[in-house]
Design a protein around this motif. Structure first.
Motif, short mmCIF file in Angstrom:
data_model
loop_
_atom_site.label_atom_id
_atom_site.label_comp_id
_atom_site.label_asym_id
_atom_site.label_seq_id
_atom_site.Cartn_x
_atom_site.Cartn_y
_atom_site.Cartn_z
N GLY A 1 0.79 -1.22 0.00
CA GLY A 1 0.00 0.00 0.00
C GLY A 1 0.82 1.27 0.00
O GLY A 1 0.28 2.36 0.08
N GLU A 2 2.13 1.15 -0.10
CA GLU A 2 3.01 2.33 -0.04
C GLU A 2 3.60 2.68 -1.39
O GLU A 2 3.58 3.83 -1.80
N GLY A 3 4.19 1.71 -2.07
CA GLY A 3 4.86 1.98 -3.34
C GLY A 3 3.87 2.26 -4.45
O GLY A 3 2.73 1.81 -4.43
N LYS A 4 4.31 3.01 -5.45
CA LYS A 4 3.46 3.32 -6.60
C LYS A 4 3.25 2.07 -7.44
O LYS A 4 4.19 1.32 -7.69
N LEU A 5 2.02 1.89 -7.91
CA LEU A 5 1.69 0.73 -8.74
C LEU A 5 2.06 0.96 -10.20
O LEU A 5 2.50 0.04 -10.88
N PHE A 6 1.91 2.20 -10.67
CA PHE A 6 2.11 2.49 -12.08
C PHE A 6 3.39 3.27 -12.33
O PHE A 6 3.79 4.12 -11.54
#
Length: 134
Positions: free
Chosen positions: A30-35
């Motif tokens: 839930g912290e790092g960017k997905l895109f």
């Protein structure tokens, strides 16, 4: 928790993973960017290192975006036409901009939610053990 029949872990919590994806964040932490950009899923999460190369959203996000935007805008355009009787060019222009804006807003969020769903359900390789290199 593990499944006793095949030793594979059970599904991960669906709601938090889908909500993290909706927020365009890694479904695992839930912290790092997905895109990496507008719609390209990153290969790995920069925060937790989760392998995201298994994401296969295909046409699902586009279909859902069209479905939602169409169901929102069709009644609104009919209501606006009956209530205000604007010039058709004005009505078409305003609702075209509205449809484009809603679509651009929803598309990456729906793709993120689908990737989160896939991660939670261990679909397409999310959750299979890493390959053994000899």
């Amino acid at each position: 928790m593990t499944n006793t029949t095949d030793g594979i872990e059970d599904d991960r919590p669906l709601k938090p993973a889908a909500l993290r994806g909706w927020r365009r964040r890694c479904p695992a932490c839930g912290e790092g960017k997905l895109f990496d950009g507008y719609l390209k899923v990153r290969d790995r999460c920069a925060n937790c290192g989760e392998d995201l190369t298994h994401a296969r959203a295909d046409d699902g996000p586009a279909y859902l975006t069209i479905l939602i935007v169409g169901h929102l805008m069709a009644p609104l355009i009919m209501w606006a036409f009956i209530a205000w009787r604007p010039d058709p060019v004005v009505l078409a222009s305003v609702f075209s901009v509205g449809c484009i804006a809603a679509s651009l807003y929803l598309l990456p969020r729906l793709k993120g939610a689908i990737v989160g769903y896939q991660w939670a359900k261990r679909m397409h390789g999310f959750g299979s053990p890493p390959p053994v290199h000899d």
